[in-house]
Write an enzyme that holds these catalytic residues in place. Sequence first.
Site, short mmCIF file in Angstrom:
data_model
loop_
_atom_site.label_atom_id
_atom_site.label_comp_id
_atom_site.label_asym_id
_atom_site.label_seq_id
_atom_site.Cartn_x
_atom_site.Cartn_y
_atom_site.Cartn_z
N THR A 47 0.87 -1.09 0.17
CA THR A 47 0.06 -0.04 -0.08
C THR A 47 1.04 1.36 -0.12
OG1 THR A 47 -1.85 -1.22 1.23
CG2 THR A 47 -2.06 1.11 1.07
N TYR A 70 4.86 -11.82 5.89
CA TYR A 70 3.59 -11.45 5.22
C TYR A 70 3.08 -12.56 4.21
CZ TYR A 70 0.68 -8.28 2.64
OH TYR A 70 -0.48 -7.57 2.04
N LYS A 127 1.66 -11.22 9.22
CA LYS A 127 0.48 -10.89 8.68
C LYS A 127 -0.10 -11.70 7.66
CE LYS A 127 -0.72 -6.64 5.35
NZ LYS A 127 -0.25 -5.65 4.93
N VAL A 135 -3.36 -5.51 10.41
CA VAL A 135 -2.66 -4.57 9.53
C VAL A 135 -3.67 -4.05 8.61
CG1 VAL A 135 -0.63 -4.22 8.42
CG2 VAL A 135 -0.50 -5.47 10.30
#
Length: 310
Positions: A64, A152, A180, A220
């Site tokens: 992002t 992640y 995550k 998150v």
Amino acid sequence: MPDELFTLAAATSGAPGAAPFGRVSVAMVTPFLDDGGLDLEGTAALAEKLVDDGADGIVVSGTTGESPTTSDAEKDLVLRAVVEAVGSRARVVAGVGTYDTRHTSELAQAAQKAGAHGLLVVTPYYSRPPQEALYQHFTAIASATDLPVMLYDIPVRSGVPIKTETLVRLAEHDRIVAVKDAKGDVFASSEVMARTGLAYYSGDDALNLALLAHGAVGVVSVVGHVAAGEYAQMVRAIDSGDLPRALELHRRLIPAVRGIMTRTQGAIMAKAAVELRGVIRNRTVRSPLIPATDEQVALLRADLAEAGLA
């Protein structure tokens, strides 16, 4: 932000129940100037606004944050700006993952020097490495610094999941403390939580409630750009056993999740959302992304109003 809800100095040992990266982290966009250069003043202001609104963690230079199109030097500047702005009030996590183990290690070491509190390391993408290669990659990164690591797991982007047995092995490393999770497999996530001390964070806003109910310690979030306070309330509700309240919040935020995460790419709409709120000066993104159209922004404005976030 109430002390009883969030403990910024949470243990990083990976013990069950620990929240090493806070409870509500925002996967923050990287503000740009009109010409596409870094807006470091806007970066600091946005981080401060997110923490004021209820976030106790900020993740910089993730997807992002448009990490594929920012240079190593720019990542360092963004990280330093956020650490200076909110590092005393929130956990600041640096996204350092690439598909190159050596490069990722170098970024991890630079992030430690810049003051990061932790590292976000995505599964190496494009190369589609086998599970043993993933294990060796992640352990190499975790051994490159003294910082705690959040893996992640997002196979929709990386092409490869981190399988359960690999996660169980990785949990044995002292500095690999969290995941995550954007795999979309709640059962698999539940099994890893049951078998390890890894702290799970929902990395998919559509599944925040589901993963929290299954034992995740936090989120998150991209939608947290406009709903950090609401997600903090959701975490509090789960902690207190008030599932009806958590479900109420989840349902109220559905239009915001729809507006930011489903109409086009998330970074595009997250920037549009914070621009609508007057927090950043524009919604500029770097190619190959393109800014949200006026039509998309109009739909987003209606979505946020429906969610009570306008």
